[in-house]
Design an enzyme around this catalytic site. Structure first.
Site, short mmCIF file in Angstrom:
data_model
loop_
_atom_site.label_atom_id
_atom_site.label_comp_id
_atom_site.label_asym_id
_atom_site.label_seq_id
_atom_site.Cartn_x
_atom_site.Cartn_y
_atom_site.Cartn_z
N GLN A 1 -0.40 -12.71 0.54
CA GLN A 1 1.06 -12.03 1.26
C GLN A 1 1.63 -12.95 2.23
O GLN A 1 2.99 -13.00 2.22
CB GLN A 1 0.69 -10.52 1.74
CG GLN A 1 0.15 -9.56 0.65
CD GLN A 1 -0.22 -8.30 1.22
OE1 GLN A 1 -0.07 -7.83 2.21
NE2 GLN A 1 -0.38 -7.26 0.18
N ARG B 1 -2.01 7.37 21.60
CA ARG B 1 -3.05 8.21 22.04
C ARG B 1 -3.40 8.30 23.45
O ARG B 1 -3.91 9.27 23.81
CB ARG B 1 -4.29 7.83 20.95
CG ARG B 1 -4.29 7.96 19.49
CD ARG B 1 -5.26 7.24 18.84
NE ARG B 1 -5.49 7.49 17.21
CZ ARG B 1 -6.06 6.74 16.48
NH1 ARG B 1 -6.77 5.86 16.65
NH2 ARG B 1 -6.03 7.24 15.10
N VAL C 1 -0.69 -3.22 9.51
CA VAL C 1 -1.41 -1.96 9.95
C VAL C 1 -2.67 -1.93 9.34
O VAL C 1 -3.73 -1.43 9.86
CB VAL C 1 -0.63 -0.82 9.37
CG1 VAL C 1 -1.14 0.62 9.62
CG2 VAL C 1 0.82 -0.96 10.00
N GLY C 2 -3.12 -2.37 8.08
CA GLY C 2 -4.23 -2.44 7.35
C GLY C 2 -5.29 -3.19 8.24
O GLY C 2 -5.03 -4.26 8.68
N HIS D 1 -7.59 -3.97 17.96
CA HIS D 1 -7.59 -2.62 17.30
C HIS D 1 -8.88 -2.30 16.86
O HIS D 1 -9.14 -2.31 15.57
CB HIS D 1 -6.38 -2.36 16.30
CG HIS D 1 -6.45 -1.19 15.53
ND1 HIS D 1 -6.10 0.14 16.18
CD2 HIS D 1 -6.92 -0.62 14.27
CE1 HIS D 1 -6.60 1.04 15.37
NE2 HIS D 1 -7.09 0.65 14.18
N ALA E 1 1.43 3.60 -2.11
CA ALA E 1 1.17 4.76 -2.70
C ALA E 1 -0.09 5.40 -1.70
O ALA E 1 -0.30 6.51 -2.16
CB ALA E 1 0.61 4.52 -4.11
N ARG F 1 -19.79 -7.33 6.78
CA ARG F 1 -18.59 -7.69 7.50
C ARG F 1 -17.75 -8.75 6.79
O ARG F 1 -16.81 -8.79 6.60
CB ARG F 1 -18.84 -7.92 9.08
CG ARG F 1 -17.39 -8.25 9.47
CD ARG F 1 -17.50 -8.33 11.22
NE ARG F 1 -18.16 -9.74 11.34
CZ ARG F 1 -17.73 -10.23 12.61
NH1 ARG F 1 -17.18 -9.60 13.64
NH2 ARG F 1 -18.09 -11.43 13.00
N ASP G 1 -3.03 3.18 19.18
CA ASP G 1 -3.79 3.34 20.08
C ASP G 1 -3.16 3.79 21.32
O ASP G 1 -3.46 4.76 22.43
CB ASP G 1 -4.66 2.30 20.51
CG ASP G 1 -5.28 1.92 19.02
OD1 ASP G 1 -6.10 2.68 18.69
OD2 ASP G 1 -4.91 0.94 18.46
N GLY H 1 1.00 -1.15 -0.05
CA GLY H 1 0.09 0.22 -0.11
C GLY H 1 0.69 1.29 -0.09
O GLY H 1 0.71 2.20 0.68
P1 NAX Z 1 -4.79 4.45 1.56
O1 NAX Z 1 -6.56 4.04 0.93
O2 NAX Z 1 -4.65 5.91 1.44
O3 NAX Z 1 -3.88 3.36 0.98
C1 NAX Z 1 -3.88 2.02 0.85
C2 NAX Z 1 -3.12 1.67 -0.26
O4 NAX Z 1 -3.06 0.29 -0.29
C3 NAX Z 1 -3.66 2.18 -1.57
O5 NAX Z 1 -2.73 2.89 -2.50
C4 NAX Z 1 -3.99 0.76 -2.26
O6 NAX Z 1 -3.88 1.08 -3.85
C5 NAX Z 1 -3.05 -0.14 -1.80
N1 NAX Z 1 -3.50 -1.55 -1.79
C6 NAX Z 1 -4.74 -2.16 -1.92
N2 NAX Z 1 -4.97 -3.43 -1.87
C7 NAX Z 1 -3.46 -3.57 -2.10
C8 NAX Z 1 -2.68 -4.95 -2.19
N3 NAX Z 1 -3.14 -5.99 -2.29
N4 NAX Z 1 -1.38 -4.97 -2.46
C9 NAX Z 1 -0.74 -3.65 -2.12
N5 NAX Z 1 -1.35 -2.54 -1.99
C10 NAX Z 1 -2.72 -2.47 -1.77
O7 NAX Z 1 -5.11 4.10 3.10
P2 NAX Z 1 -4.30 4.52 4.39
O8 NAX Z 1 -4.83 5.62 4.88
O9 NAX Z 1 -3.06 4.56 3.79
O10 NAX Z 1 -4.43 3.18 5.33
C11 NAX Z 1 -4.28 1.98 5.19
C12 NAX Z 1 -4.76 0.90 5.96
O11 NAX Z 1 -4.18 1.21 7.41
C13 NAX Z 1 -6.22 0.98 6.32
O12 NAX Z 1 -6.78 -0.26 6.19
C14 NAX Z 1 -6.60 1.55 7.36
O13 NAX Z 1 -7.67 1.18 7.90
C15 NAX Z 1 -5.39 0.99 8.26
N6 NAX Z 1 -5.17 1.95 9.59
C16 NAX Z 1 -4.80 1.38 10.70
C17 NAX Z 1 -4.28 1.89 11.72
C18 NAX Z 1 -4.03 1.09 13.07
O14 NAX Z 1 -3.76 1.83 14.03
N7 NAX Z 1 -3.92 -0.25 12.95
C19 NAX Z 1 -4.68 3.32 11.90
C20 NAX Z 1 -4.58 4.16 10.60
C21 NAX Z 1 -5.17 3.41 9.28
O15 NAX Z 1 -6.71 3.85 9.75
#
Ligand code: NAX
Length: 327
Positions: free
Chosen positions: A112, A162, A129-130, A187, A13, A98, A159, A11
């Site tokens: 992955q 925060r 993180v995702g 989380h 980008a 869900r 968290d 991710g």
């Molecule tokens: P963005 O939507 O800005 O970026 C995600 C990127 O992942 C995109 O560029 C997309 O093309 C890419 N992507 C999607 N599927 C992919 C794959 N199969 N292989 C490689 N790349 C792929 O999201 P962003 O704001 O950067 O957040 C990323 C993730 O972090 C989200 O799932 C979000 O919910 C999660 N978070 C987790 C947090 C935590 O505390 N654990 C907090 C922050 C955030 O909300």
């Protein structure tokens, strides 16, 4: 050491990727004298944007950055990887159930995990993180039977940070006065930030705030901070999430300070009644490059109830991905 440490960011980008890559390349992830090689994984439509970010990385002329590879191929991305930051995920969109969300993420984190299993370096460390981070980590781990389970972790450090910040603001103290903060569980909104073990200048934090604030303000403010950021910024947390990912891996590799601990979602060994195998947040120290769950804390009835509720949710997520055949 021989050669740079290879760090894969998925991710790359996205908005967290944009905040993360420059800090990795400048030495904040591993240390100021550790050369790194970046591997950026994106979906085909976003490879060009990742190339743009790589141009900017080049333009920083970071002394520690020894190369950048960009790919949409999962096997290439994790080839020889030492640190894998799994940031890219499928967000929940309107009308998505869900089950659909878990299914879509299973399609990302399963392959992955397998690619990490087959191609990563022997010392690979994985931070998911995702979202849903804990369960995505579980999916990845279940596809990597040859990698020690403990190498798969999920991020609750944001968290944790925060919680430090909210408590420091309330007591008008610096964050450095606080130690032994813990986030327990998932989380998600059920997470439990624990002030009954946290200390402020060595004294129990819960005894320095009133119980109403702790229960009705502190806990929900920490748990719902992500939503508050979206409301204010019009976009979800990015720089703070990247910062927390840096903190998590930095501490994992370099150790946590003596006399303190942090929070990390780790595969449970059954500690504190959390079913073995669930990837749940715990108080954790890092020693010799390995996370250890802090043992021997006494939980009061309130904490017990909160932790059980969050762990129950993790169990339900695990059952759901099991039913979908994702683990
Ligand atoms: P963005 O939507 O800005 O970026 C995600 C990127 O992942 C995109 O560029 C997309 O093309 C890419 N992507 C999607 N599927 C992919 C794959 N199969 N292989 C490689 N790349 C792929 O999201 P962003 O704001 O950067 O957040 C990323 C993730 O972090 C989200 O799932 C979000 O919910 C999660 N978070 C987790 C947090 C935590 O505390 N654990 C907090 C922050 C955030 O909300």
């Amino acid at each position: 050491t021989q050669g740079p440490v290879k760090v894969t960011v998925t991710g790359a980008a996205g908005q967290i990727g944009y905040a993360l890559l420059f800090r990795i390349a400048s030495g904040h992830l591993l240390g100021p004298d550790v050369p790194v090689r970046l591997s950026l994984l994106e979906i085909p439509q976003a490879v060009k944007a990742a190339e743009g970010t790589a141009m900017e990385l080049d333009d920083c002329a970071f002394p520690l950055l020894q190369g950048i590879d960009i790919t949409d191929d999962v096997n290439t991305a994790f080839d020889g990887t030492n640190v894998a930051l799994l940031v890219g995920a499928r967000p929940r969109t309107a009308g998505m159930e869900r089950g659909d969300l878990l299914q879509a993420n299973g399609g990302i984190f399963g392959p992955q995990g397998k690619a990490i299993n087959d191609h990563a370096a022997d010392d690979v460390r994985v931070l998911v993180v995702g979202n849903p981070a804990n369960t995505n980590a579980l999916i990845a781990q279940s596809h990597a039977p040859d990698v020690p389970a403990e190498r798969f972790t999920a991020m609750t450090r944001l968290d944790h940070n925060r919680a430090l910040s909210q408590l420091a603001g309330k007591l008008d103290i610096p964050v450095t006065a606080i130690s032994k903060m813990t986030i327990w569980g998932n989380h998600s909104a059920t997470q439990y930030p624990d002030l009954y073990h946290a200390e402020v200048n060595g004294k129990i934090a819960a005894e320095q705030v009133d119980e109403t604030w702790l229960r009705d303000t502190f806990i929900p403010t920490v748990a719902k901070r992500g939503a508050a950021i979206i409301e204010a910024r019009g976009a979800s947390s990015a720089a703070s999430a990247a910062n927390a990912a840096i903190d998590h891996v930095h501490d994992w590799v370099n150790g946590t300070p003596e006399g303190d601990w942090t929070s990390a979602a780790l595969p449970s060994d059954g500690s504190y009644g959390v079913p073995e195998g669930l990837i749940s947040s715990f108080p954790a120290v890092s020693r010799g490059g390995r996370w250890e769950i802090v043992q021997g804390l006494t939980l009061n009835a309130f904490s017990r109830e909160r932790i059980d509720a969050s762990v129950r949710e993790l169990g339900e997520e695990r059952d759901a991905v099991r039913q979908l055949g994702l683990i």
